[in-house]
Write an enzyme that holds these catalytic residues in place. Structure first.
Site, PDB file in Angstrom:
ATOM      1  N   GLU A  38      -6.145 -10.737  -0.372  1.00 22.14           N
ATOM      2  CA  GLU A  38      -6.907 -10.714   0.687  1.00 22.14           C
ATOM      3  C   GLU A  38      -8.488 -10.421   0.481  1.00 22.14           C
ATOM      4  OE1 GLU A  38      -5.477  -7.023   2.709  1.00 22.14           O
ATOM      5  OE2 GLU A  38      -3.196  -7.317   2.232  1.00 22.14           O
ATOM      6  N   ASN A  93       2.127  -5.386  -3.094  1.00 17.33           N
ATOM      7  CA  ASN A  93       0.647  -5.503  -2.786  1.00 17.33           C
ATOM      8  C   ASN A  93      -0.233  -4.256  -2.446  1.00 17.33           C
ATOM      9  OD1 ASN A  93      -1.243  -7.768  -2.015  1.00 17.33           O
ATOM     10  ND2 ASN A  93      -1.108  -6.784   0.003  1.00 17.33           N
ATOM     11  N   GLU A 124       0.777  -1.239   0.044  1.00 13.65           N
ATOM     12  CA  GLU A 124      -0.022   0.069   0.080  1.00 13.65           C
ATOM     13  C   GLU A 124       0.911   1.121   0.080  1.00 13.65           C
ATOM     14  OE1 GLU A 124      -2.776  -0.365   3.213  1.00 13.65           O
ATOM     15  OE2 GLU A 124      -3.413  -2.484   2.497  1.00 13.65           O
ATOM     16  N   ASP A 152     -12.172 -10.584   0.643  1.00 10.23           N
ATOM     17  CA  ASP A 152     -13.414 -10.852   1.335  1.00 10.23           C
ATOM     18  C   ASP A 152     -14.557  -9.852   0.732  1.00 10.23           C
ATOM     19  OD1 ASP A 152     -12.504  -8.233   2.438  1.00 10.23           O
ATOM     20  OD2 ASP A 152     -11.829  -9.060   4.301  1.00 10.23           O
ATOM     21  N   HIS A 157     -10.599  -6.447  -1.137  1.00 12.94           N
ATOM     22  CA  HIS A 157     -11.482  -6.268  -0.193  1.00 12.94           C
ATOM     23  C   HIS A 157     -12.669  -5.687  -0.869  1.00 12.94           C
ATOM     24  CE1 HIS A 157      -9.016  -7.345   3.277  1.00 12.94           C
ATOM     25  NE2 HIS A 157      -7.891  -6.860   2.629  1.00 12.94           N
TER      26      HIS A 157
HETATM   27  O1  9MR Z   1      -6.628  -7.728   9.268  1.00 17.38           O
HETATM   28  C1  9MR Z   1      -5.539  -6.949   9.757  1.00 17.38           C
HETATM   29  C2  9MR Z   1      -6.025  -6.567  11.008  1.00 17.38           C
HETATM   30  O2  9MR Z   1      -5.894  -7.549  11.786  1.00 17.38           O
HETATM   31  C3  9MR Z   1      -5.262  -5.281  11.637  1.00 17.38           C
HETATM   32  O3  9MR Z   1      -5.782  -4.752  12.729  1.00 17.38           O
HETATM   33  C4  9MR Z   1      -5.242  -4.002  10.495  1.00 17.38           C
HETATM   34  C5  9MR Z   1      -4.380  -3.187  10.924  1.00 17.38           C
HETATM   35  O4  9MR Z   1      -4.304  -2.201   9.835  1.00 17.38           O
HETATM   36  O5  9MR Z   1      -4.584  -4.679   9.200  1.00 17.38           O
HETATM   37  C6  9MR Z   1      -5.289  -5.748   8.731  1.00 17.38           C
HETATM   38  O6  9MR Z   1      -4.826  -6.262   7.564  1.00 17.38           O
HETATM   39  C7  9MR Z   1      -4.549  -5.522   6.421  1.00 17.38           C
HETATM   40  C8  9MR Z   1      -3.529  -5.886   5.843  1.00 17.38           C
HETATM   41  O7  9MR Z   1      -2.402  -5.878   6.466  1.00 17.38           O
HETATM   42  C9  9MR Z   1      -3.302  -4.944   4.331  1.00 17.38           C
HETATM   43  N1  9MR Z   1      -4.327  -4.836   3.612  1.00 17.38           N
HETATM   44  C10 9MR Z   1      -5.663  -4.248   4.276  1.00 17.38           C
HETATM   45  C11 9MR Z   1      -6.106  -5.233   5.566  1.00 17.38           C
HETATM   46  C12 9MR Z   1      -7.128  -4.890   6.379  1.00 17.38           C
HETATM   47  O8  9MR Z   1      -7.160  -3.776   6.945  1.00 17.38           O
END
Ligand code: 9MR
Length: 361
Positions: free
Chosen positions: A273, A208, A157, A275, A244
């Site tokens: 990722e 990513n 990101e 969902d 997402h």
């Molecule tokens: O699923 C992850 C969650 O447990 C964390 O609290 C969060 C913190 O920002 O990050 C989530 O995972 C992210 C991933 O690492 C990068 N892309 C977005 C995902 C969803 O926020």
């Protein structure tokens, strides 16, 4: 291998496994991973270590998926409680689970602007000190998992939030103060990929990104960056499209065209990722109608990936509605985003995914 042979082999593997008290060598042909065999596509899920001791969680994960990715356990926040320490305990537990169940592991993530420890974000480091810290981090973490983690989200990101933006983010790694390449666009990203390659010449190295699934301003910018990195000989092997999906119905033709243009650059695409969150009631339940629409989205995204030989993995962000980032993120107004419900029962989305995998490429 036809279905009958496959089923027979599976039964045999169960007998041997029971006799030897070890996990089955092959997965049930009806599982996602069993169904995907032969299509050259990996089916993965993001994993939280605390849940591995829950029998239904562990059994479903091992039975259905042949790839996993630590959801948070490889982020700086978890790995680096202080500047001197690398705490691999959580991630090691996940990687051990994968090894025992013959699953591949994706690593996530080495360079991100979120989930960094306070000592790092509040510290006042010079660019040279930050560069040293980051190089050591990348090389130590990748080195620790050499031969065990087959693909890494090296950078996550790096572009600003929103599909209509196309600007690189201002972060601790880019220009606050950055690792020495401030004002030089993606030069800091190129440097991270080079360090990663030095740490493991065989691991696949991914960039990513979120909100870059469809053709648009943000994905155009990612595409231009990847094309430029390839031109410069930077060791980048893949692009992760997070997927997402919320209340916007995805434009599948656009996603397919986007996968096509990335793979045409000679990089792999992983859906990293996925969902599909739905509006839920106070008990966390979605309507039957929404669950059917969700299934259709899962099927069509899987089809879009399978249509391109360079799209080599589909991964969901978790796999059971019991554990998902969506709930806390939406104040529990949305959820039910994954292929299994909170009791590990397959949802219509699961059947849709399996049907797409059965159809193959
Ligand atoms: O699923 C992850 C969650 O447990 C964390 O609290 C969060 C913190 O920002 O990050 C989530 O995972 C992210 C991933 O690492 C990068 N892309 C977005 C995902 C969803 O926020």
């Amino acid at each position: 291998m036809n279905r009958t042979t496959c089923a027979a082999l599976w039964c045999l593997s169960i007998c041997f496994a029971l006799a030897a008290s070890s996990p089955p060598l092959l997965s049930p042909p009806t599982s996602l991973r069993g169904t995907a065999q032969g299509s050259g596509i990996l089916v993965g899920a993001a994993v939280r270590p605390a849940q591995l001791s829950e029998p239904a969680y562990a059994a479903t994960l091992a039975r259905e998926f042949d790839m996993l990715e630590p959801e948070d356990a490889l982020k700086w926040e978890t790995l680096r409680p202080d500047p001197q320490t690398f705490d691999f305990s959580q991630a090691d537990a996940i990687v051990d689970f994968a090894t025992r169940h013959n699953m591949k592991v994706r690593g996530h993530t080495l360079v991100w602007h979120r989930q960094n420890p306070a000592w790092l974000t509040n510290g006042s480091f010079t660019p040279e000190q930050l560069a040293n810290l980051l190089e050591t981090h990348i090389k130590t973490v990748i080195g620790h998992y050499r031969g065990k983690i087959f693909a890494w989200d090296v950078v996550n990101e790096a572009f600003d939030e929103g599909v209509r933006t196309g600007q690189l983010r201002s972060t601790i790694w880019s220009d606050q103060p950055g690792i020495g390449d401030a004002g030089m666009g993606a030069a800091y990203i190129a440097q991270c990929f080079r360090w990663a390659r030095q740490a493991d010449p065989y691991a696949l190295l991914f960039y990513n990104e979120a909100e870059a699934e469809e053709v648009g301003r943000k994905s155009d910018a990612v595409y231009a960056m990847v094309r430029e990195l390839k031109k410069q000989g930077v060791p980048i092997d893949g692009v992760g499209l997070q997927m997402h999906i919320g209340d916007q119905v995805p434009d599948i033709a656009s996603i397919s065209a986007n996968i096509a243009r990335f793979t045409a650059l000679g990089v792999q695409v992983h859906i990293t990722e996925m969902d599909v969150s739905l509006p839920v009631d106070g008990a966390g339940n979605a309507t039957g109608d929404d669950l059917r629409k969700q299934a259709d989205i899962y099927r069509r995204i899987a089809d879009a990936c399978l249509d391109h030989s360079g799209c080599s993995a589909i991964q969901t962000w978790g796999f059971t509605d019991k554990y998902s980032w969506i709930g806390s993120h939406s104040k529990h107004t949305r959820g039910a985003a994954l292929p299994f419900d909170g009791n590990y029962q397959p949802k219509p989305a699961y059947d849709a995914l399996r049907q797409a995998l059965a159809r193959g490429r």
